[in-house]
Design an enzyme around this catalytic site. Sequence first.
Site, PDB file in Angstrom:
ATOM      1  N   TYR A 127       0.844  -1.183   0.000  1.00 56.90           N
ATOM      2  CA  TYR A 127       0.000   0.000   0.000  1.00 56.90           C
ATOM      3  C   TYR A 127       0.893   1.251   0.000  1.00 56.90           C
ATOM      4  O   TYR A 127       1.571   1.546   0.985  1.00 56.90           O
ATOM      5  CB  TYR A 127      -0.913   0.038   1.215  1.00 56.90           C
ATOM      6  CG  TYR A 127      -2.008  -1.019   1.247  1.00 56.90           C
ATOM      7  CD1 TYR A 127      -2.240  -1.850   0.156  1.00 56.90           C
ATOM      8  CD2 TYR A 127      -2.808  -1.186   2.370  1.00 56.90           C
ATOM      9  CE1 TYR A 127      -3.235  -2.808   0.187  1.00 56.90           C
ATOM     10  CE2 TYR A 127      -3.814  -2.136   2.407  1.00 56.90           C
ATOM     11  CZ  TYR A 127      -4.017  -2.950   1.305  1.00 56.90           C
ATOM     12  OH  TYR A 127      -5.007  -3.900   1.357  1.00 56.90           O
ATOM     13  N   ASN A 139     -19.929   4.701   8.135  1.00 58.60           N
ATOM     14  CA  ASN A 139     -19.651   3.266   8.128  1.00 58.60           C
ATOM     15  C   ASN A 139     -19.747   2.661   9.527  1.00 58.60           C
ATOM     16  O   ASN A 139     -20.183   1.518   9.693  1.00 58.60           O
ATOM     17  CB  ASN A 139     -18.274   2.990   7.532  1.00 58.60           C
ATOM     18  CG  ASN A 139     -18.241   3.146   6.027  1.00 58.60           C
ATOM     19  OD1 ASN A 139     -19.269   3.178   5.369  1.00 58.60           O
ATOM     20  ND2 ASN A 139     -17.046   3.261   5.476  1.00 58.60           N
ATOM     21  N   GLN A 142     -17.286   9.921   6.184  1.00 62.31           N
ATOM     22  CA  GLN A 142     -17.375   8.569   5.642  1.00 62.31           C
ATOM     23  C   GLN A 142     -17.203   7.530   6.747  1.00 62.31           C
ATOM     24  O   GLN A 142     -17.934   6.537   6.808  1.00 62.31           O
ATOM     25  CB  GLN A 142     -16.307   8.360   4.568  1.00 62.31           C
ATOM     26  CG  GLN A 142     -16.558   9.103   3.271  1.00 62.31           C
ATOM     27  CD  GLN A 142     -15.395   8.967   2.300  1.00 62.31           C
ATOM     28  OE1 GLN A 142     -14.281   8.606   2.679  1.00 62.31           O
ATOM     29  NE2 GLN A 142     -15.643   9.271   1.041  1.00 62.31           N
ATOM     30  N   SER A 193     -13.237  -4.652   0.755  1.00 59.97           N
ATOM     31  CA  SER A 193     -14.149  -4.000  -0.196  1.00 59.97           C
ATOM     32  C   SER A 193     -15.601  -4.444  -0.004  1.00 59.97           C
ATOM     33  O   SER A 193     -16.246  -4.918  -0.934  1.00 59.97           O
ATOM     34  CB  SER A 193     -13.708  -4.263  -1.639  1.00 59.97           C
ATOM     35  OG  SER A 193     -14.262  -3.301  -2.515  1.00 59.97           O
TER      36      SER A 193
END
Length: 351
Positions: A62, A299, A295, A213
């Site tokens: 990453y 979530n 966000q 995901s």
Amino acid sequence: MDYRHLGQSGLRVPALSFGAGTFGGSGPLFSNWGSTTVDEARDLVDLCLEAGVTLFDTADVYSAGQSEEILGAALKGRREQAIISTKIALPMGDGPGDWGASRGRLISSTEAALARLGTDRIDILQLHAFDSHTPVEEILTTVDMLIRTGKVLHWGVSNYPGWALMQLLERADRHGVPKPVVHQVYYSLIGRDYEWELMPLGAREGVGAMIWSPLGWGRLTGKLRRGAPPPAVSRLHETADMGPPVEERILFDVIDLLVELSAETGKTVPQLAINWLLAQPTVSTVIIGARTRDQLIDNLGATGWSLTAEQLARLTRVSEREAAYPASQYRRQEGFSRLFAPMVRAAAIGA
């Protein structure tokens, strides 16, 4: 926050975990995911810890290690409050020793990850991809050594074929070394391939699923609508072709129902999509990713409540598609549910 066992291990992990793929933001893929700085990451980590989200997942690839460095800096001074998961084995360069799961590569990659994270141990180490060149015994004895020295506490794999994971499990049992307890997999309402082979394997063998995901590569964020173009500002413009494919019919059938259920429940589309996953067998934790506070807060609202059995069934029906062979054969059998259910009950993953 609900806590669940990570597979058949003693480690209890939160139902939601945080993915640090947005930290750093270098390279053609990760620059589109996000470019979170240390200060921004520290703010997101604050929110996670306050909500009981103690598991943070990253990987050496990453942003070429920047994600691990930023996560380590954001956790500085509160390492003992966190569970750190990272992944190794994907290419980090063009040299012959820059990829794979050989003994030398696993040792050097683990040492490098420890340095970047600024910690003396990795709570969950995962092999990021299947390496067909390295013998199973070489992998197992190396991971065993890393665990014996205290540098790794638990281990698993990511994106593995079922037969290769089963081989690791069988050989580990044969040699009396620690078995993988987690499989990090793609699973969402618009990508349910995990159920065909890997879910029954995980239930039978005690391998918990860590879901990546869960919003289908950003398609279930609530911004897409049938008959309308993607919003002008969306990473899907750059990354849609890099992620798992999805049939358009299923995508918009699922979105339509999520929008309908959102009106019924007062929950957002992402919250509904994540909550459905949390109700599925073998799921130990669902990784959420966020570039902004809003966000993340949204979530985090996916827990603390449950869809009704009828709502779960509606989402399951609308997202169903024909399984690939051989799962297509046994899933058609009248007794399929009776055959599969005992495996899930016996595993008791997530209890």
